[in-house]
Structure formats: structure tokens, C-alpha cells
Design an enzyme around this catalytic site. Structure first.
Site, PDB file in Angstrom:
ATOM      1  N   ASP A 133      10.379  24.382 -34.135  1.00 54.87           N
ATOM      2  CA  ASP A 133      11.504  24.753 -34.979  1.00 54.87           C
ATOM      3  C   ASP A 133      11.077  24.515 -36.429  1.00 54.87           C
ATOM      4  O   ASP A 133      10.165  23.712 -36.685  1.00 54.87           O
ATOM      5  CB  ASP A 133      12.716  23.896 -34.609  1.00 54.87           C
ATOM      6  CG  ASP A 133      13.843  24.050 -35.599  1.00 54.87           C
ATOM      7  OD1 ASP A 133      14.270  25.188 -35.837  1.00 54.87           O
ATOM      8  OD2 ASP A 133      14.275  23.021 -36.153  1.00 54.87           O
ATOM      9  N   CYS A 176       0.841  -1.191   0.000  1.00 50.78           N
ATOM     10  CA  CYS A 176       0.000   0.000   0.000  1.00 50.78           C
ATOM     11  C   CYS A 176       0.881   1.248   0.000  1.00 50.78           C
ATOM     12  O   CYS A 176       2.109   1.163   0.056  1.00 50.78           O
ATOM     13  CB  CYS A 176      -0.928   0.010   1.209  1.00 50.78           C
ATOM     14  SG  CYS A 176      -0.060   0.128   2.786  1.00 50.78           S
ATOM     15  N   CYS A 186       3.354   1.577   2.807  1.00 46.69           N
ATOM     16  CA  CYS A 186       4.586   0.805   2.611  1.00 46.69           C
ATOM     17  C   CYS A 186       5.599   1.614   1.805  1.00 46.69           C
ATOM     18  O   CYS A 186       6.795   1.639   2.120  1.00 46.69           O
ATOM     19  CB  CYS A 186       4.281  -0.503   1.881  1.00 46.69           C
ATOM     20  SG  CYS A 186       3.130  -1.605   2.715  1.00 46.69           S
ATOM     21  N   ASP A 220      18.833  23.525 -31.112  1.00 52.05           N
ATOM     22  CA  ASP A 220      17.548  23.580 -30.418  1.00 52.05           C
ATOM     23  C   ASP A 220      17.654  23.124 -28.968  1.00 52.05           C
ATOM     24  O   ASP A 220      16.709  23.315 -28.196  1.00 52.05           O
ATOM     25  CB  ASP A 220      16.515  22.688 -31.125  1.00 52.05           C
ATOM     26  CG  ASP A 220      16.202  23.168 -32.531  1.00 52.05           C
ATOM     27  OD1 ASP A 220      16.155  24.393 -32.728  1.00 52.05           O
ATOM     28  OD2 ASP A 220      16.011  22.318 -33.416  1.00 52.05           O
ATOM     29  N   ASP A 269      14.803  19.547 -33.418  1.00 52.11           N
ATOM     30  CA  ASP A 269      15.564  18.345 -33.772  1.00 52.11           C
ATOM     31  C   ASP A 269      17.070  18.575 -33.819  1.00 52.11           C
ATOM     32  O   ASP A 269      17.830  17.613 -33.892  1.00 52.11           O
ATOM     33  CB  ASP A 269      15.110  17.814 -35.135  1.00 52.11           C
ATOM     34  CG  ASP A 269      15.636  18.672 -36.286  1.00 52.11           C
ATOM     35  OD1 ASP A 269      15.603  19.920 -36.153  1.00 52.11           O
ATOM     36  OD2 ASP A 269      16.077  18.107 -37.290  1.00 52.11           O
TER      37      ASP A 269
END
Length: 755
Positions: free
Chosen positions: A431, A14, A17, A635, A631
Site C-alpha cells: 500500500d 515423541c 505421543c 487494506d 496499514d
């Protein structure tokens, strides 16, 4: 430098725990952070290896009453088999206890409730028979709860085991006392509650078994990804071909793959050609053509031909291994929304114990006769129904399923926090080059200057002049001529004119291909073509003039065009209420032309790489969550600055490492997928938390008997046990609905009309 390990934890049941194990780990000197995931039953620990080792971590967890695996479990076929075997063993153990508990509890339930089962034979009501039937359920079926309670008692803590053990032992021991000294208790109207203790334990174990089965399904995506890598590879060595374990393949090995086989590692094709199904990694269903020089990834399927490739990445460095590691990291991470559940769970069990004690004391003093029995029944119901499992499972199960499902669709999400932040994003910044566009120039327009001349004639001469060129514009012209199957005339005396173009000699005359300055320097009359060239340039295209035998012959326009799905994806994002912007270092005219075709109104152009992060920060200053999609290496700062960085998988490793989300397919539609998945996941998490909190807020007062004075309503401990089991299973089942998530239908309605 901190070392980071993810280790299996045994004994978690639970949210309480989880809190205890995390506390035990963080108190170890040298541990920087510790996060425990109930759904995966794993602990992720960052620590200083110079000050602490795994043994110290194990000792700390053991002191808290749990078990930490001795070493990190490597993800591979053998390790995966061991984990699956362990899960199946635990499921079989629980199933046996459920069966035994049900067989023994059924006659107890029938015999112990004569007001409902009036047809039950008298011998089923014999308290000594009920004691015989109930004892194995109490001591064997419920053994783990009692052991957990003793452990909690030893370490002065409380958990689900405390609640179940206290409640059922109270009912069982009271019934034993009634059985042993009936003359004392019957005079007070007392009766046995064996059926209550036995049925509650059986129902709780049943709930745990169902929960374990459901939780096992949440990590199916990881198991499927791991199973993609074949166990052996066919390696070409001095003595010929040999099948070796994939783990023994080294960089530089030559590997043969036949039709229908999976690739064992990443590499580059050196001989042969084929088509490869990469859908398991990218979500793209169309097989990809592979020829010498093409990159291939482990786990993908060779479809048609046989080829040989050279291994370039093996072991944990392969694309598949990196995906598995990223998804596992995301599944083990904690979303900010989970903090509320964690804070509540930390104090929940002690509060429940207090409520149960007050319930017992209040009804013993004020309840209807027999008051002791009424008080005991309500106190047991409070203890049983208050299991905090649902709170602990509400967030991690949804995160596990979502990140796994995303990986199957080529959307890799680095962390639960990123998934939650993406849900709150209101601005998406793209971009341009390589993200919205294909990232390389292609021929967009071919203009003929003279009647009787075709576009193919213009392409043939232009491509012939550029055959030996390595310039991107020349490569684009040659590629378009090849696509159309145009025959190229032979040329000689190829000369590059710096800053202007090329000069070549064809059999029927001299060919000039270049800018306006070249034409004017060579005395070629191009006035008739200038207006059209200016119009094309205004659209952001690069225009080259073609002259043949001293006169203007035509124009060729080249541009980096939109990806086929870009306009459709941008429109889909705008329909979802998102503002879409473009950020680029390119010229404003070119940027505006691309943005116009993509359907983007807000354009930030001519921004140098070092200023991109500042532009993102300026957008964030407006109070709107911002996601950046890119990419390239330039960037990376902007990706890191944004609330959520989204990298195209076709981009550089630097961009991918800086991003929170990676799109393996490299198409713009993946951004829509990521947004949709995030929104759906957070909606599921909120439903789970509402159910988990609402369940306890509503039913604990009912179990305590607060409705009895007005409507005479109480909650049987048996019904409380059933409701508790249903609560945990319902939360996991609701999370599993994410397994059926798929990309938005509006992305498949029609193809984009980008140039």
C-alpha cells in the site's frame, strides 16, 4: 461459539505421543480441533463449551495415558515462575538419574567388554555383581520407559517408551536368565548383556535431559517478553502514591514512572516528559520522545525524566500481553511442512516393532553362532535406534525459536503456516499511504519568486497565514517553519476562501496562500511560477502559491514522502528475487512519482478500497504467492485475501487483526526481516527433517544387520543408544541457530535516498 484453550500436557516424549493425545482430544464430542506441540508440551483445543468442559478433556487425555493441566496457565510473573520451577524440577530429576546410571554403567561397561578392556579385574566380570549394578539402572533409571510401555500396552498403542523398554528388557532379562542358569546357556555360548541394557538406558536418559535443557532455551523469548512487565505499579490515589500489584491497576489510574523504571501498563502521558526505550517491543534502538498526549506501552523503559500517565489498557489488553499471546499462539501452531513428519510418525513405531521382530527371527535362523545372541543384539539395536523424537521435534522447535526471535526484532508472526507461506511468496504488494510513505504531508520544496527574498521569508509568511489552520497542508507548512526556527510575523483578519486557500493581513501587506484559482481571482500575476508549479505537480506534489502585497512571492510544495528506509528495503527485496508492486487508491501521477523514487516498477493506482482484494486475487491467479503490506482499515480485505498479510504496527487494530505478520516498528525494512526470517526458518526445518528421516532410513537397516553379510558390519545397541540421543539433541541444537538470526546487512549499508 467455540472456546479456545491452551493447556500444558505432561508425559510427552515423541511424535507418537503427540499423535495419541491429539487423537484422544479430537474424539471427544464437542471438540472441533486439537493441536499438540511437542516442543512447548502444550495442547491447543477449540471446543463447544456447551457440550464439553475441561474435565472431559482431562479425562480423555488421561485415558490415553497422559496428563492435561487442570486449567490454562496464565502468562504472568507467578505463573511463569511455576512453569520454570516445574522445568527445573524435571531437569534435576533427569540429572540425578543420569548420574546414577553413569556411575553404575561404567563398571558394567568395563567388566562386560573384556575384549576391549583387557586390563579390567576379574571381579568386574562376575555376573552376580553385574546383576546388582544393572538392576537399579533397569528398574529405577529406566522406570519411566517401562511405565510408558505398560501404558502403551494398555491402550494398544506404541511410542518411544515401547521401543526402549522392549529393547533393554530383552537384554536385561536374557542376562538374568544366563546368570541364574549358567549351565544351560554357557553350553550354547551365551553371555550376559547387562552393560548393553544399562548403558542404553543411561544414554537415552542423558539424551532426554540434554534435549529438555535445549528445548527450554527455545522459549526464552517468551520468558523475556513476560519478564518485561514489572510486578508493581506506583499509582497516584487519594492518600498519595502507593505501590500496588500490576494486576490491580485499572483503566483510568494515574501512574508515576521514574527514570530507569519499566512501565507496568499501556497509557497516555498526562504530566511530564521523557524519552522511552521501546526496543523490547519494536526492535527500534533509538529512544522515543514522550510528552503529554503521547502513548506509552507497558514493558518499555523510561530513560531520562519522570512523568505521570493515565492507564488505558491493562491486563491481557496491553500491547505486551497481546504480543505474548500472539507469539504463544504461533509457537503452538503447526506448519504444513510438519504434516509429512506427522504422517510418518503415526505408523513409524509399529513398523519398527515389525522390523525388530523380523530381524530377531531372521538372524536366529540364519545368523552366525551363537545365533540367538546375534539375533537379540540386532533386534535390540533396531528398537533403540528408531526413536521418533527427532521427527517430532524437527518443525516445532524451529518455529518456536523463529517466532520468538522475530518478536524480539519487532516482527510478530501469527502462525507457523504464515511463516511457511511467506517463504514461498514471490510478489510483495505495498500500500502507498502510511506504508511506503510517512502518511502525512510534509514540505518538500520552497520556491522563491523574487531576487533578494529567501526561502525563510517565504516560509515565514506562509506559516504565519496558516497558524490558525487545521488543514494538513497548513500544519505541514507551520511544522517546517518551526523546524527551521523561522520567526513568524503577526497576522490579522485571517479568512478562509473555500476551495481556494487563505487570506490574511500582515503588518506590511496582505498575504494570500492558495491555489492558482485564488491568485487569478485576486489579480496576482503568477506566469513566471506556473512552469515550476506544473513540474512539481507532475511529481505528485500539492503546490500552493504565495502572494504578498499584491505580487507573487513564491511557491510551497507539499507531499506525503517516502519513509527513509523505503527505497533501500525495496531494493533489498528485489535482490532476493521478489517482484515488488504498489497498490493504491491515489491518483496515478502521484502513485507513479512515489513508485519511481522507491524503485517500484509495477503500479496499480486509482484502485478503490473494495477493489483491492480483487487486484490481489488477480495477481494470485498467475500462480505466484502474494504478500500484501498495508496499514489502514481499507487494506484489511486485501490483507486477508493475500497468501500472507503484513500489517504495519503503526496502523489500525483492524489491519493488524486481518494480517498474518505485524511489524511493530512500522518501517519498511521489517518486511525484509520477515522474508529473511521465514526463509532461514524453513531452511532449518528442512535440514531437521532431512536429518530425522535420513538418520532412521540409514541406520535402521544397519542396526538390523543388513551390512553384515557383505562387510561384517553390525551396530552395537550401545552405539545405537548414543546415536538416538545425538539425533534428538542435534535437531534442537540446529533449531537454536535461529537465535542468532539478525536483520540483513544490506539494510544497513547506506541510508535510503527517498524524498
Amino acid at each position: 461459539m467455540a472456546e479456545r484453550l491452551t493447556l500444558p500436557v505432561r508425559g510427552l516424549h515423541c511424535a507418537a505421543c503427540v499423535d495419541k493425545v491429539e487423537g484422544a482430544l479430537t474424539r471427544v464430542p464437542g471438540v472441533e480441533t486439537a493441536a499438540v506441540n511437542l516442543a512447548t508440551e502444550r495442547a491447543t483445543v477449540a471446543f463447544d463449551p456447551a457440550r464439553v468442559d475441561v474435565g472431559a478433556l482431562q479425562a480423555a487425555v488421561a485415558a490415553a495415558g497422559y496428563e492435561l493441566a487442570p486449567a490454562p496457565a496464565p502468562r504472568g510473573g507467578e505463573a511463569e515462575d511455576r512453569e520454570r520451577t516445574g522445568r527445573e524440577r524435571e531437569q534435576r530429576r533427569l540429572r540425578r538419574r543420569v548420574v546414577v546410571g553413569a556411575l553404575l554403567s561404567a563398571p558394567l561397561l568395563v567388566g562386560g567388554m573384556p575384549e576391549i578392556f583387557s586390563w579390567a579385574p576379574a571381579w568386574l566380570r562376575d555376573p552376580w555383581l553385574q546383576l546388582v549394578l544393572a538392576t537399579p539402572v533397569q528398574l529405577w533409571v529406566g522406570a519411566s520407559f517401562h511405565a510408558g510401555f505398560l501404558r502403551d500396552l494398555r491402550y494398544r498403542s506404541a511410542s518411544m517408551s515401547t521401543l526402549v523398554s522392549l529393547g533393554t528388557n530383552a537384554a536385561y532379562l536374557f542376562s538374568v536368565a544366563v546368570t541364574l542358569w549358567p549351565h544351560v546357556f554357557h553350553a550354547a555360548g551365551a553371555m550376559t548383556y547387562y552393560e548393553t541394557a544399562a548403558v542404553v538406558i543411561t544414554l537415552v536418559v542423558l539424551g532426554r535431559w540434554l534435549e529438555l535443557r535445549a528445548r527450554g532455551r527455545t522459549s526464552e523469548a517468551i520468558r523475556r517478553l513476560v519478564s518485561l512487565a514489572p510486578r508493581t505499579a506506583r499509582v497516584l490515589r487519594a492518600g498519595g502514591e502507593a505501590d500496588v500489584p500490576t494486576g490491580e491497576v485499572v483503566v483510568g489510574d494515574l501512574i508515576r514512572v521514574r527514570p530507569g523504571e519499566r512501565l507496568p501498563v499501556d497509557g497516555t502521558v498526562v504530566d511530564g516528559a521523557s524519552t522511552v526505550d521501546e526496543s523490547m517491543l519494536t526492535g527500534e534502538s533509538v529512544p522515543v520522545e514522550k510528552a503529554p498526549g503521547a502513548a506509552v506501552s507497558g514493558g518499555t523503559i523510561n530513560r531520562t525524566g519522570s512523568f505521570v500517565f493515565r492507564a488505558t489498557r491493562v491486563g491481557s489488553e496491553t500491547t505486551l500481553a497481546r504480543i505474548v499471546a500472539l507469539v504463544e499462539e504461533a509457537q503452538g501452531s503447526r506448519a504444513p511442512i510438519q504434516r509429512l513428519a506427522d504422517r510418518v510418525a503415526a505408523v513409524f513405531v509399529p513398523i519398527v516393532l515389525v522390523v525388530a521382530a523380523l530381524t530377531f527371527a531372521g538372524w536366529w535362523r540364519l545368523g552366525p553362532e551363537p545365533a540367538l545372541l546375534f539375533a537379540l543384539t540386532n533386534a535390540v539395536a533396531v528398537l533403540v535406534i528408531a526413536c521418533p523424537c527427532a521427527m517430532g521435534l524437527a518443525t516445532p522447535t524451529a518455529i518456536m525459536v523463529a517466532t520468538g526471535r522475530g518478536a524480539e526484532h519487532g516482527v510478530l508472526i501469527r502462525s507457523a503456516a504464515a511463516l511457511e507461506r511467506l517463504h514461498a511468496v514471490r510478489t510483495i504488494v505495498f500500500d502507498k499511504t502510511g506504508t511506503l510513505t510517512v502518511g502525512r504531508p510534509v514540505v518538500t520544496d520552497v520556491i522563491v519568486a523574487e531576487h533578494g527574498t529567501s526561502e525563510s521569508d517565504v516560509l515565514a509568511l506562509a506559516a504565519a497565514a496558516e497558524q490558525g489552520s487545521e488543514h494538513s497542508i497548513g500544519e505541514a507548512i507551520v511544522a517546517r517553519a518551526k523546524e527551521r526556527g523561522v520567526a513568524l510575523p503577526a497576522v490579522a483578519e485571517f479568512v478562509t476562501v473555500p476551495g481556494q486557500g487563505v487570506d490574511a493581513l500582515a503588518p506590511d501587506g496582505r498575504v494570500l496562500l492558495g491555489n492558482r484559482a485564488l491568485m487569478e481571482a485576486r489579480g496576482v500575476e503568477i506566469d513566471a511560477l506556473v512552469p515550476r508549479a506544473s513540474a512539481l505537480a507532475a511529481e505528485g506534489k500539492t503546490v500552493v502559491y504565495l502572494a504578498f502585497a499584491g505580487r507573487a512571492f513564491g511557491l510551497v510544495a507539499v507531499a506525503d514522502v517516502l519513509k527513509p528506509d523505503a527505497a533501500t528495503a525495496v531494493a533489498a527485496l528485489r535482490r532476493r528475487g521478489l517482484e515488488v508492486a504498489m497498490l493504491t487508491g491515489d491518483h496515478r501521477a502521484t502513485a507513479l512519482a512515489i513508485a519511481r523514487h522507491a524503485g517500484i516498477e509495477r503500479v496499480l493506482a486509482e484502485v478503490p478500497p473494495e477493489a483491492k482484494a480483487r487486484e490481489i486475487a488477480a495477481l494470485q491467479a498467475g500462480g505466484r504467492g502474494v504478500a500484501m503490506v498495508g496499514d489502514g482499515i481499507n487494506d484489511a480485505p486485501a490483507l486477508a485475501q493475500a497468501d500472507v498479510g503484513i500489517a504495519m504496527g503503526s496502523g489500525t487494530d483492524v489491519a493488524i487483526e486481518a494480517a498474518d505478520v505485524t511489524l511493530m516498528r512500522g518501517d519498511v525494512a521489517g518486511v525484509v526481516d520477515a522474508v529473511d526470517l521465514s526463509r532461514r526458518t524453513i531452511r532449518i526445518v528442512k535440514q531437521n527433517l532431512a536429518w530425522a528421516f535420513g538418520y532412521n532410513v540409514v541406520l535402521i537397516p544397519v542396526a538390523a544387520g543388513l551390512l553384515y553379510p557383505v562387510w561384517g558390519i553390525t551396530l552395537s545397541p550401545i552405539l545405537a543408544g548414543a546415536a538416538m540421543a545425538f539425533s534428538s539433541v542435534s535437531v534442537v541444537t540446529n533449531s537454536l541457530r535461529l537465535k542468532h538470526w539478525r536483520s540483513g546487512d544490506d539494510l544497513r549499508e547506506a541510508p535510503a535516498h527517498g524524498r
